[in-house]
Design a protein around this motif. Sequence first.
Motif, PDB file in Angstrom:
ATOM      1  N   MET A   1      56.045 -34.214 -15.137  1.00  0.00           N
ATOM      2  CA  MET A   1      55.254 -35.196 -14.408  1.00  0.00           C
ATOM      3  C   MET A   1      53.888 -35.211 -15.063  1.00  0.00           C
ATOM      4  O   MET A   1      53.229 -34.179 -15.147  1.00  0.00           O
ATOM      5  CB  MET A   1      55.137 -34.782 -12.936  1.00  0.00           C
ATOM      6  N   ASP A   2      53.484 -36.365 -15.556  1.00  0.00           N
ATOM      7  CA  ASP A   2      52.150 -36.471 -16.131  1.00  0.00           C
ATOM      8  C   ASP A   2      51.188 -36.924 -15.052  1.00  0.00           C
ATOM      9  O   ASP A   2      51.550 -37.693 -14.156  1.00  0.00           O
ATOM     10  CB  ASP A   2      52.133 -37.463 -17.292  1.00  0.00           C
ATOM     11  N   ASN A   3      49.954 -36.449 -15.133  1.00  0.00           N
ATOM     12  CA  ASN A   3      48.999 -36.689 -14.057  1.00  0.00           C
ATOM     13  C   ASN A   3      47.670 -37.210 -14.556  1.00  0.00           C
ATOM     14  O   ASN A   3      47.235 -36.872 -15.660  1.00  0.00           O
ATOM     15  CB  ASN A   3      48.737 -35.362 -13.320  1.00  0.00           C
ATOM     16  N   LEU A   4      47.024 -38.009 -13.718  1.00  0.00           N
ATOM     17  CA  LEU A   4      45.690 -38.488 -14.047  1.00  0.00           C
ATOM     18  C   LEU A   4      44.666 -37.476 -13.557  1.00  0.00           C
ATOM     19  O   LEU A   4      44.696 -37.071 -12.398  1.00  0.00           O
ATOM     20  CB  LEU A   4      45.409 -39.830 -13.367  1.00  0.00           C
ATOM     21  N   MET A   5      43.780 -37.064 -14.454  1.00  0.00           N
ATOM     22  CA  MET A   5      42.721 -36.148 -14.044  1.00  0.00           C
ATOM     23  C   MET A   5      41.396 -36.625 -14.622  1.00  0.00           C
ATOM     24  O   MET A   5      41.370 -37.401 -15.591  1.00  0.00           O
ATOM     25  CB  MET A   5      43.016 -34.725 -14.535  1.00  0.00           C
ATOM     26  N   VAL A   6      40.291 -36.131 -14.046  1.00  0.00           N
ATOM     27  CA  VAL A   6      38.964 -36.543 -14.509  1.00  0.00           C
ATOM     28  C   VAL A   6      38.242 -35.328 -15.094  1.00  0.00           C
ATOM     29  O   VAL A   6      37.985 -34.373 -14.372  1.00  0.00           O
ATOM     30  CB  VAL A   6      38.131 -37.120 -13.340  1.00  0.00           C
ATOM     31  N   PRO A   7      37.913 -35.335 -16.370  1.00  0.00           N
ATOM     32  CA  PRO A   7      37.238 -34.178 -16.980  1.00  0.00           C
ATOM     33  C   PRO A   7      35.876 -33.938 -16.354  1.00  0.00           C
ATOM     34  O   PRO A   7      35.248 -34.843 -15.796  1.00  0.00           O
ATOM     35  CB  PRO A   7      37.073 -34.587 -18.451  1.00  0.00           C
TER      36      PRO A   7
ATOM     37  N   VAL B   1      38.200 -29.816 -15.502  1.00  0.00           N
ATOM     38  CA  VAL B   1      38.313 -31.063 -14.740  1.00  0.00           C
ATOM     39  C   VAL B   1      37.530 -30.948 -13.436  1.00  0.00           C
ATOM     40  O   VAL B   1      37.220 -29.851 -12.981  1.00  0.00           O
ATOM     41  CB  VAL B   1      39.785 -31.394 -14.416  1.00  0.00           C
ATOM     42  N   GLN B   2      37.241 -32.093 -12.854  1.00  0.00           N
ATOM     43  CA  GLN B   2      36.507 -32.070 -11.597  1.00  0.00           C
ATOM     44  C   GLN B   2      37.358 -32.628 -10.460  1.00  0.00           C
ATOM     45  O   GLN B   2      38.374 -33.279 -10.662  1.00  0.00           O
ATOM     46  CB  GLN B   2      35.216 -32.880 -11.720  1.00  0.00           C
ATOM     47  N   LYS B   3      36.896 -32.366  -9.228  1.00  0.00           N
ATOM     48  CA  LYS B   3      37.661 -32.748  -8.050  1.00  0.00           C
ATOM     49  C   LYS B   3      37.609 -34.248  -7.857  1.00  0.00           C
ATOM     50  O   LYS B   3      36.574 -34.880  -8.048  1.00  0.00           O
ATOM     51  CB  LYS B   3      37.088 -32.067  -6.809  1.00  0.00           C
ATOM     52  N   ILE B   4      38.740 -34.803  -7.465  1.00  0.00           N
ATOM     53  CA  ILE B   4      38.730 -36.214  -7.105  1.00  0.00           C
ATOM     54  C   ILE B   4      39.068 -36.393  -5.634  1.00  0.00           C
ATOM     55  O   ILE B   4      38.856 -37.456  -5.059  1.00  0.00           O
ATOM     56  CB  ILE B   4      39.724 -37.030  -7.951  1.00  0.00           C
ATOM     57  N   ASN B   5      39.608 -35.331  -4.998  1.00  0.00           N
ATOM     58  CA  ASN B   5      39.960 -35.412  -3.577  1.00  0.00           C
ATOM     59  C   ASN B   5      40.753 -36.666  -3.276  1.00  0.00           C
ATOM     60  O   ASN B   5      40.331 -37.529  -2.515  1.00  0.00           O
ATOM     61  CB  ASN B   5      38.700 -35.371  -2.722  1.00  0.00           C
ATOM     62  N   ALA B   6      41.911 -36.796  -3.888  1.00  0.00           N
ATOM     63  CA  ALA B   6      42.733 -37.995  -3.775  1.00  0.00           C
ATOM     64  C   ALA B   6      43.056 -38.398  -2.343  1.00  0.00           C
ATOM     65  O   ALA B   6      43.074 -39.587  -2.035  1.00  0.00           O
ATOM     66  CB  ALA B   6      44.002 -37.820  -4.603  1.00  0.00           C
ATOM     67  N   PRO B   7      43.326 -37.442  -1.445  1.00  0.00           N
ATOM     68  CA  PRO B   7      43.666 -37.870  -0.075  1.00  0.00           C
ATOM     69  C   PRO B   7      42.578 -38.736   0.549  1.00  0.00           C
ATOM     70  O   PRO B   7      42.863 -39.507   1.469  1.00  0.00           O
ATOM     71  CB  PRO B   7      43.813 -36.546   0.687  1.00  0.00           C
TER      72      PRO B   7
ATOM     73  N   GLY C   1      47.366 -30.332  -2.426  1.00  0.00           N
ATOM     74  CA  GLY C   1      46.343 -31.157  -1.801  1.00  0.00           C
ATOM     75  C   GLY C   1      45.854 -32.284  -2.681  1.00  0.00           C
ATOM     76  O   GLY C   1      44.969 -33.042  -2.277  1.00  0.00           O
ATOM     77  N   ASN C   2      46.416 -32.412  -3.884  1.00  0.00           N
ATOM     78  CA  ASN C   2      45.972 -33.482  -4.789  1.00  0.00           C
ATOM     79  C   ASN C   2      44.458 -33.519  -4.911  1.00  0.00           C
ATOM     80  O   ASN C   2      43.825 -34.571  -4.818  1.00  0.00           O
ATOM     81  CB  ASN C   2      46.485 -34.857  -4.333  1.00  0.00           C
ATOM     82  N   ILE C   3      43.878 -32.343  -5.069  1.00  0.00           N
ATOM     83  CA  ILE C   3      42.422 -32.304  -5.153  1.00  0.00           C
ATOM     84  C   ILE C   3      41.962 -32.785  -6.526  1.00  0.00           C
ATOM     85  O   ILE C   3      40.890 -33.361  -6.675  1.00  0.00           O
ATOM     86  CB  ILE C   3      41.926 -30.863  -4.913  1.00  0.00           C
ATOM     87  N   TYR C   4      42.795 -32.527  -7.542  1.00  0.00           N
ATOM     88  CA  TYR C   4      42.336 -32.811  -8.910  1.00  0.00           C
ATOM     89  C   TYR C   4      43.128 -33.913  -9.603  1.00  0.00           C
ATOM     90  O   TYR C   4      42.698 -34.410 -10.637  1.00  0.00           O
ATOM     91  CB  TYR C   4      42.455 -31.545  -9.773  1.00  0.00           C
TER      92      TYR C   4
END
Lengths: 343, 300, 270
Positions: A254-260, A93-99, A119-122
């Motif tokens: 807890m299911d999470n949204l991530m970006v491959p 997966v790649q970083k999304i930097n949610a903050p 940090g909710n990076i992913y």
Amino acid sequence: MKTFKILMLFFLSIALCTGSAMAGKQLFVFNWTDYTSPELLKKFEKETGIAVTLDTFDSNESLLAKLKAGGGGYDIVVPSHNFVPIFISEGLVQKINAPKLKGYENIMDQHKSPPWDPGNIYSIPWQTGTTSFSINTDVYKGDYDTYKVLFEPPSELQGKIAMFNAPDEVVGMALIYLGFDQCNENSDQMKQVLDLLMAQKQHVKVYNSDGILERLLSGDAAIHMNWNGYAMRARNQNPAFKYAYAREGVISFMDNLMVPKDAQNKENAIKFIEFMMQPENAAMQSNFARYANGIKGSGKFLDEELRTAPEINIPSTAKLIFIPSCSAKSIKLMDKVWTKLKQ
Amino acid sequence: MNQAKREATRRWLGLGPAILLIFIFMIIPLCIISTYSFLESNPYGGVKPHFSFAAYSQFLFELDFDDNVVFNPAYLMIFWRSFVLALATTILCLLIGFPVAYYIALQPPSKRNLLVFLVTIPFWTNLLIRTFSWILILRDSGVVNNILIWTGIIDKPITLLYTNGAILIGLVYTYIPFIVLPIYATVEKLDIRLFEAAHDLYANRRQLMRYIILPLTAPGIIAGGILVFVPSLGAFIAPNLLGGGKKLMLGSLIQLQFASSRNWPFGSAVALLLMAVVLIAMLIYILGPARKTDMGEHAG
Amino acid sequence: MTNNKHTSPRRFFKIGQFPGFGITTLLFFLFLYIPLFILVIFSFNTGRSATIWDGFGFNWYLKAFNNDDIQRAAINSIIIAITATTVATMLATFAALILSRARKFRGQNISYAIIMLPLIVPEIVTAVATLSFFSAIGLKLGLVNVIIAHTVFCIPFAFMPIRARLQGMDSTLEEAATDLYANDWKTFRYVTLPLLMPGIISGAMLTFIISIDDFIITMMVAQAGSTTLPLYIYGMVRMGITPEINVVSTIMLCISTLFVSLAYLVGRKK
């Protein structure tokens, strides 16, 4: 001859187009079966003009296998919390930097920066719930708040049990029942888990994580491993289906949204993530799937039923257990148990 | 000289693309999985570039919970189940298919063609759909149980689905057209005069069948048998849909390794083994009955 | 039966008939077609169950036709099938021409074996091998991945009818053309190709059906957004069994039957 050539070029170009960059306004979502609100996707399409294609999987292991095989081109995937570290460490997966994204402040504080993704990076939260089982109280009238009815079933339930087709969920539940630790690296204890599951196997009708609703409603299964949201949907169709809160402990997820990493439409994926951090959208998803979400302020958009339903309002006496991310050694042991079970 | 060269170029131009395509996308992939079967598996999926015999030893042995090497009969069970089911399928198909092929061949030509056509249609329809229809029939709330309950023969549904029997029915349903057509082809070629000769020699029906019909149709029977046995061994859809995930066959075992079980080397090893069995079956056919037919044709 | 014009078929009918074969045949056809009938009939069911009859209606058909996912899957299936068929048929035609006509040359048998290879290898093995290959080289071209996989296993299916047609063809017409000073290309275009057309069309139609119906290989190789009709049906079966599956199945059955009938009719033209 010439017509052949022209035809072929024509179709090849169509194929190439659909295969790649025509994807300007596309989003490919890969989620659990029957877990994404169709209304939600339509709303997203209307607001952004991005066409969403949804494919489904039935377990974290299947998702992991698909991504590792290069199976891809998905822009959004939805793993459970205990698999998030694996996806990160395997570079899938790649970083999304949610903050830094719009709407991050809407995430509930207790769900911000979780242990599996500081940090909710992913990732950001999608839905949260519990894993337990649904039981048809017309078939079994006794006390069902224990895993005993599942693993050592009474006669009226024998042959009508359906278990998930996912090692980490089934083994996890067995470990709780036997009172052992999760992510177990002790081979003696795992051997007991295997014995328990093998003894149960003769009473199990099918190992399948899909089609739960249908299996319950048609009577194929009288007791089915289930998640709380789906259990609520079953109960809405037939009030006899109750969701169990086993005394031994209840699995939480807890299911999470991530970006491959190989996502073709990263910007569209980010847009979707920002979309999901809006309270009314999170509520729309919750209203469909019947799970709690991690977004502040979604409460006022939720259906009345979600406020009071027993599936969401976990009794204060229940022991919630979050399955942590397991080490490679314990995963190997789990695989060993699972393979022997399915043989 | 020029002519020969032109011939050769034309040959490569014509054959080249097809051969190249199959070479790159079939032969090379097969080599790749052969290699994978000798590598170590990555617990998260894929392979690690380490040489390892683990995939092959996994067939028979495993490390039990105390890391001792123990004999593991489970995969042999899966092999055995696949073998028995494939054999049972073949025999059932033969028992049903031979009379049907024979009967069709007996009909006048117009009717014959229509019947053959009717046999062929399901053959070309989607296998998934055809197998799925058996779910509708065999499940607890399915057609069979509904009829049995409605007529009062039973009052609780009997478990028909997710059993070995269900898989067998699914396999027979899938492959029976494969056996009818080759047998039909050989019966159709039978020379009527042999029948007459036998009749003149006061042969009864049983002798007719045993000494004339069966030997002459043997090539078709064997060809049909192989066409059923080989694919049944590696079947995936029937055990997957009708077996409930509890009754694995070789095909579903292989698929599982490349999906949630994430053990590519083992999956590759099983796949190679399946291929080996297929090749052996084909060799037996080519060296046996096919060669006999050849000689028969030359002699006759 | 063949090669006998002197004995009447009726006499043979009496000699060669075996009791019970007729009944078996009848039962056989019932066995073959009843599941399909059940499938089709319940697609018109108004209720939610695929096996308990509620009433007759087209509501599930309406639902299916409005379903975006089904449309997308259908479009994918058709694009893949047409492309794979076109390429496979072309390659198979050339290969058949060379293999059936040229004098014996070295490597002829090997070439023949290679062309037939996709037929011999069990489908699940092809599927995992192709997946491993694509994964190893990192090929991620979406629909094109599936198209390549389909083209490869379609080649032998197109090859066989074309070759059969070639072998049945009279080569004297072509020889006559050469005698009349037509060069190879002209001979091919005006004599061989038209004569071969029924075989090519047969092969193309059969290949089309094979591609549309393929499940295992597509399942292993498909990427995001490459869902085809069979994959979609499988997904629906996983979710729960409603008459919508029957509807899509019925539609696919009709398409297959149509194509087989057409291929059959074309193939019968001499």
